[in-house]
Design an enzyme around this catalytic site. Structure first.
Site, PDB file in Angstrom:
ATOM      1  N   CYS A 157       0.843  -1.191   0.000  1.00 44.25           N
ATOM      2  CA  CYS A 157       0.000   0.000   0.000  1.00 44.25           C
ATOM      3  C   CYS A 157       0.876   1.237   0.000  1.00 44.25           C
ATOM      4  CB  CYS A 157      -0.902  -0.013   1.237  1.00 44.25           C
ATOM      5  SG  CYS A 157      -1.987   1.411   1.378  1.00 44.25           S
ATOM      6  N   GLU A 176      -9.130  -0.800  -2.532  1.00 44.38           N
ATOM      7  CA  GLU A 176      -9.446   0.634  -2.566  1.00 44.38           C
ATOM      8  C   GLU A 176     -10.754   0.950  -1.833  1.00 44.38           C
ATOM      9  OE1 GLU A 176      -7.069   2.497  -3.369  1.00 44.38           O
ATOM     10  OE2 GLU A 176      -5.918   0.835  -4.191  1.00 44.38           O
TER      11      GLU A 176
END
Length: 204
Positions: free
Chosen positions: A131, A175
């Site tokens: 991430c 997401e």
């Protein structure tokens, strides 16, 4: 000036300096839905997010701007607590190394995305997940749904329903987690990070 006002200035390019890191409370908040029809500021923000992803996947621009490559970005990662995500999944060269006919398998900015159904079967990437908001390696299988159906609005305000499987399904779930205040490592089994249940589909 708000974070969004700064980000959408014509001269501004989103860089790693704009991306907040774990520990920032915005990453743990449930983001607000955007109002429809979309305002110009939210459309511009989506375009800037997509521009960042394209730059991050371009070796020249990535080196120039010091970017880590990404296939997805959520508005909370740039300190804007709104339900906006951008995805840019590249197609890979074939076995002979020839470039793909289409550069991307999926390119979209999604406003107010919502998972409306999913498979019983779970899946995880064999190499785990990373991430842009997490500056460390967290090993383990990130267990997600193998297939999902997602409703969302595009920048024109048109509603869409899309069915996804495999890598694209993993990306959109990562997401959407961001706009719900969830980070990928929340889904790793802390006691046994590489636990594999019989029905778990491992994606290479």
């Amino acid at each position: 000036m708000s974070a969004q006002d700064k980000l959408i200035k014509p001269s501004h390019l989103i860089t790693m300096d704009d991306i907040i890191r774990e520990g920032n409370p915005t990453l743990r908040a449930v983001a607000k839905e955007v109002s429809l029809p979309l305002c110009d500021e939210d459309i511009l923000l989506g375009e800037k997010m997509m521009q960042f992803l394209k730059h991050s996947q371009d070796p020249v621009m990535a080196e120039k701007l010091g970017l880590r490559a990404g296939v997805g970005l959520a508005a909370p990662q740039i300190d804007v607590s709104k339900r906006i995500i951008a995805v840019l999944v590249p197609n890979l060269p074939d076995k002979e190394g020839n470039p793909p006919k289409e550069a991307y398998s999926w390119q979209e900015v999604l406003y107010n995305p919502k998972i409306v159904s999913h498979s019983v079967q779970d899946a995880a990437l064999s190499d785990g997940e990373g991430c842009l908001s997490v500056d460390r390696v967290v090993e383990g299988y990130v267990v997600r749904h193998a297939r999902v159906t997602v409703d969302y609005y595009d920048k024109e305000g048109q509603q869409h329903r899309i069915k996804l499987k495999g890598y694209n399904a993993i990306v959109v779930q990562h997401e959407i987690d961001h706009i719900n205040g969830v980070l990928f490592y929340d889904r790793i089994n802390a006691k046994n990070p590489f636990e594999t249940k019989e029905e778990l589909l491992i994606l290479d």
